[in-house]
Design an enzyme around this catalytic site. Sequence first.
Site, PDB file in Angstrom:
ATOM      1  N   TYR A 149       0.832  -1.216   0.000  1.00 43.35           N
ATOM      2  CA  TYR A 149       0.000   0.000   0.000  1.00 43.35           C
ATOM      3  C   TYR A 149       0.863   1.262   0.000  1.00 43.35           C
ATOM      4  CZ  TYR A 149      -3.036   3.770   1.450  1.00 43.35           C
ATOM      5  OH  TYR A 149      -3.692   4.983   1.510  1.00 43.35           O
ATOM      6  N   LYS A 153       1.221   4.429  -2.754  1.00 43.21           N
ATOM      7  CA  LYS A 153       0.978   5.850  -2.486  1.00 43.21           C
ATOM      8  C   LYS A 153       2.224   6.687  -2.779  1.00 43.21           C
ATOM      9  CE  LYS A 153      -3.277   5.609  -1.962  1.00 43.21           C
ATOM     10  NZ  LYS A 153      -4.318   6.390  -2.635  1.00 43.21           N
TER      11      LYS A 153
HETATM   12  N1  LIG Z   1      -8.302   6.631   5.515  1.00 38.75           N
HETATM   13  C1  LIG Z   1      -7.035   6.980   5.545  1.00 38.75           C
HETATM   14  O1  LIG Z   1      -6.400   6.995   6.612  1.00 38.75           O
HETATM   15  C2  LIG Z   1      -6.346   7.433   4.276  1.00 38.75           C
HETATM   16  C3  LIG Z   1      -5.151   8.152   4.407  1.00 38.75           C
HETATM   17  C4  LIG Z   1      -4.494   8.569   3.248  1.00 38.75           C
HETATM   18  C5  LIG Z   1      -5.024   8.295   2.010  1.00 38.75           C
HETATM   19  N2  LIG Z   1      -6.172   7.588   1.907  1.00 38.75           N
HETATM   20  C6  LIG Z   1      -6.698   7.313   0.562  1.00 38.75           C
HETATM   21  O2  LIG Z   1      -7.979   7.884   0.442  1.00 38.75           O
HETATM   22  C7  LIG Z   1      -8.688   7.222  -0.594  1.00 38.75           C
HETATM   23  C8  LIG Z   1     -10.091   6.912  -0.094  1.00 38.75           C
HETATM   24  O3  LIG Z   1     -10.012   5.992   0.971  1.00 38.75           O
HETATM   25  P1  LIG Z   1     -10.917   6.104   2.281  1.00 38.75           P
HETATM   26  O4  LIG Z   1     -10.016   6.277   3.420  1.00 38.75           O
HETATM   27  O5  LIG Z   1     -11.993   7.085   2.055  1.00 38.75           O
HETATM   28  O6  LIG Z   1     -11.453   4.613   2.380  1.00 38.75           O
HETATM   29  P2  LIG Z   1     -12.906   3.971   2.156  1.00 38.75           P
HETATM   30  O7  LIG Z   1     -13.901   4.598   3.071  1.00 38.75           O
HETATM   31  O8  LIG Z   1     -12.683   2.508   2.238  1.00 38.75           O
HETATM   32  O9  LIG Z   1     -13.277   4.395   0.664  1.00 38.75           O
HETATM   33  C9  LIG Z   1     -12.641   3.812  -0.449  1.00 38.75           C
HETATM   34  C10 LIG Z   1     -13.473   4.075  -1.689  1.00 38.75           C
HETATM   35  O10 LIG Z   1     -12.757   3.574  -2.833  1.00 38.75           O
HETATM   36  C11 LIG Z   1     -13.586   2.628  -3.510  1.00 38.75           C
HETATM   37  N3  LIG Z   1     -12.782   1.575  -4.105  1.00 38.75           N
HETATM   38  C12 LIG Z   1     -11.764   0.883  -3.550  1.00 38.75           C
HETATM   39  N4  LIG Z   1     -11.294  -0.010  -4.424  1.00 38.75           N
HETATM   40  C13 LIG Z   1     -12.039   0.112  -5.555  1.00 38.75           C
HETATM   41  C14 LIG Z   1     -12.029  -0.536  -6.817  1.00 38.75           C
HETATM   42  N5  LIG Z   1     -11.157  -1.508  -7.120  1.00 38.75           N
HETATM   43  N6  LIG Z   1     -12.933  -0.154  -7.756  1.00 38.75           N
HETATM   44  C15 LIG Z   1     -13.821   0.819  -7.465  1.00 38.75           C
HETATM   45  N7  LIG Z   1     -13.880   1.474  -6.296  1.00 38.75           N
HETATM   46  C16 LIG Z   1     -12.977   1.114  -5.361  1.00 38.75           C
HETATM   47  C17 LIG Z   1     -14.522   2.086  -2.434  1.00 38.75           C
HETATM   48  O11 LIG Z   1     -15.678   1.570  -3.047  1.00 38.75           O
HETATM   49  P3  LIG Z   1     -16.115   0.014  -2.811  1.00 38.75           P
HETATM   50  O12 LIG Z   1     -16.344  -0.111  -1.326  1.00 38.75           O
HETATM   51  O13 LIG Z   1     -17.318  -0.110  -3.651  1.00 38.75           O
HETATM   52  O14 LIG Z   1     -14.944  -0.815  -3.270  1.00 38.75           O
HETATM   53  C18 LIG Z   1     -14.812   3.357  -1.646  1.00 38.75           C
HETATM   54  O15 LIG Z   1     -15.774   4.130  -2.308  1.00 38.75           O
HETATM   55  C19 LIG Z   1      -7.871   5.997  -0.952  1.00 38.75           C
HETATM   56  O16 LIG Z   1      -7.149   6.254  -2.141  1.00 38.75           O
HETATM   57  C20 LIG Z   1      -6.915   5.854   0.217  1.00 38.75           C
HETATM   58  O17 LIG Z   1      -5.723   5.211  -0.145  1.00 38.75           O
HETATM   59  C21 LIG Z   1      -6.852   7.168   3.019  1.00 38.75           C
END
Ligand SMILES: NC(=O)c1ccc[n+]([C@@H]2O[C@H](COP(=O)([O-])OP(=O)(O)OC[C@H]3O[C@@H](n4cnc5c(N)ncnc54)[C@H](OP(=O)(O)O)[C@@H]3O)[C@@H](O)[C@H]2O)c1
Length: 264
Positions: A149, A153
Amino acid sequence: MNKPFAIVTGASSGIGLELAAICAQEGFDLLVAADRPEIESAAERFRHVGADVTVVEADLATTEGVDQLWATAAGRPVDALLANAGHGQGHGFLDQDFDDARHVVDTNITGTIYLVQLVGRAMRSRGKGRILLTGSIAGFMPGTYQAVYNGTKAFVDSFSFALRAELKDTGVTVTCLMPGATETDFFERADMSDTKVGQDAKDDPADVARLGFDAMMRGDGDVVSGWKNKLQSAIANVTPAGVLAEQHRKMAEPGSGSAQKAKR
Ligand SMILES: NC(=O)c1ccc[n+]([C@@H]2O[C@H](COP(=O)([O-])OP(=O)(O)OC[C@H]3O[C@@H](n4cnc5c(N)ncnc54)[C@H](OP(=O)(O)O)[C@@H]3O)[C@@H](O)[C@H]2O)c1
């Protein structure tokens, strides 16, 4: 059709849901995508504030899924692409299922850059557009127990700056949103509920999304959410990678959180 039009991926939960909600409030029509049916109920929230919303349910780790999303845009000019879909995976790399690890790479990197290429070419032809990529401060540090992961990133953070430089003077801006740990489904989905980082207090996804949206609209190169994360990323820049990897172990090693919290 007179309203600006945004594509938001990963809009069913977390940061993407909040990004799409802000786009809707700010007057964009939306094409939103996620892999699971929850995207339909999220779309209702965006319609509630007056956006015309089209939904695509597709696995954006695949080129077919990205093609389906792009075909659904049906040639409508895209004013903003918020390429946010992504997920992680905890545990030691050798203990992970390879298909799961590859899905992280294919979602966070392959599907993301394929979509950016399709939409970016159309934006460059129009001489106008805004691209927001959700990277992470995780890209600054080797992710012990989240090795693949963090690597993805690091790719996204780097790619975003390079593409931004390539598109200088084209009218297309590229912005990288770099959140720290944020309160979303991310850690549960990555099977990290028993880790310290999975259990610690985290940033509010609505605040993170607002920072990202505003930075995108200004055309900034990047935005790190929150002063603690800004400090952490500044320190990471001058800390040896081996030290960062050991620090990451402490927060992401399975069982590093409290057993009681993990059971909840
Ligand atoms: N939360 C953190 O601490 C954090 C920190 C830094 C960066 N991020 C980044 O922020 C972004 C959003 O994550 P989040 O934290 O909001 O997590 P989240 O609540 O799990 O949301 C992830 C979203 O991405 C979608 N998704 C994941 N894999 C997919 C795929 N193969 N095809 C289509 N949709 C997909 C999910 O939809 P489905 O459920 O339908 O798959 C969901 O809508 C990600 O890129 C993550 O790496 C998160």
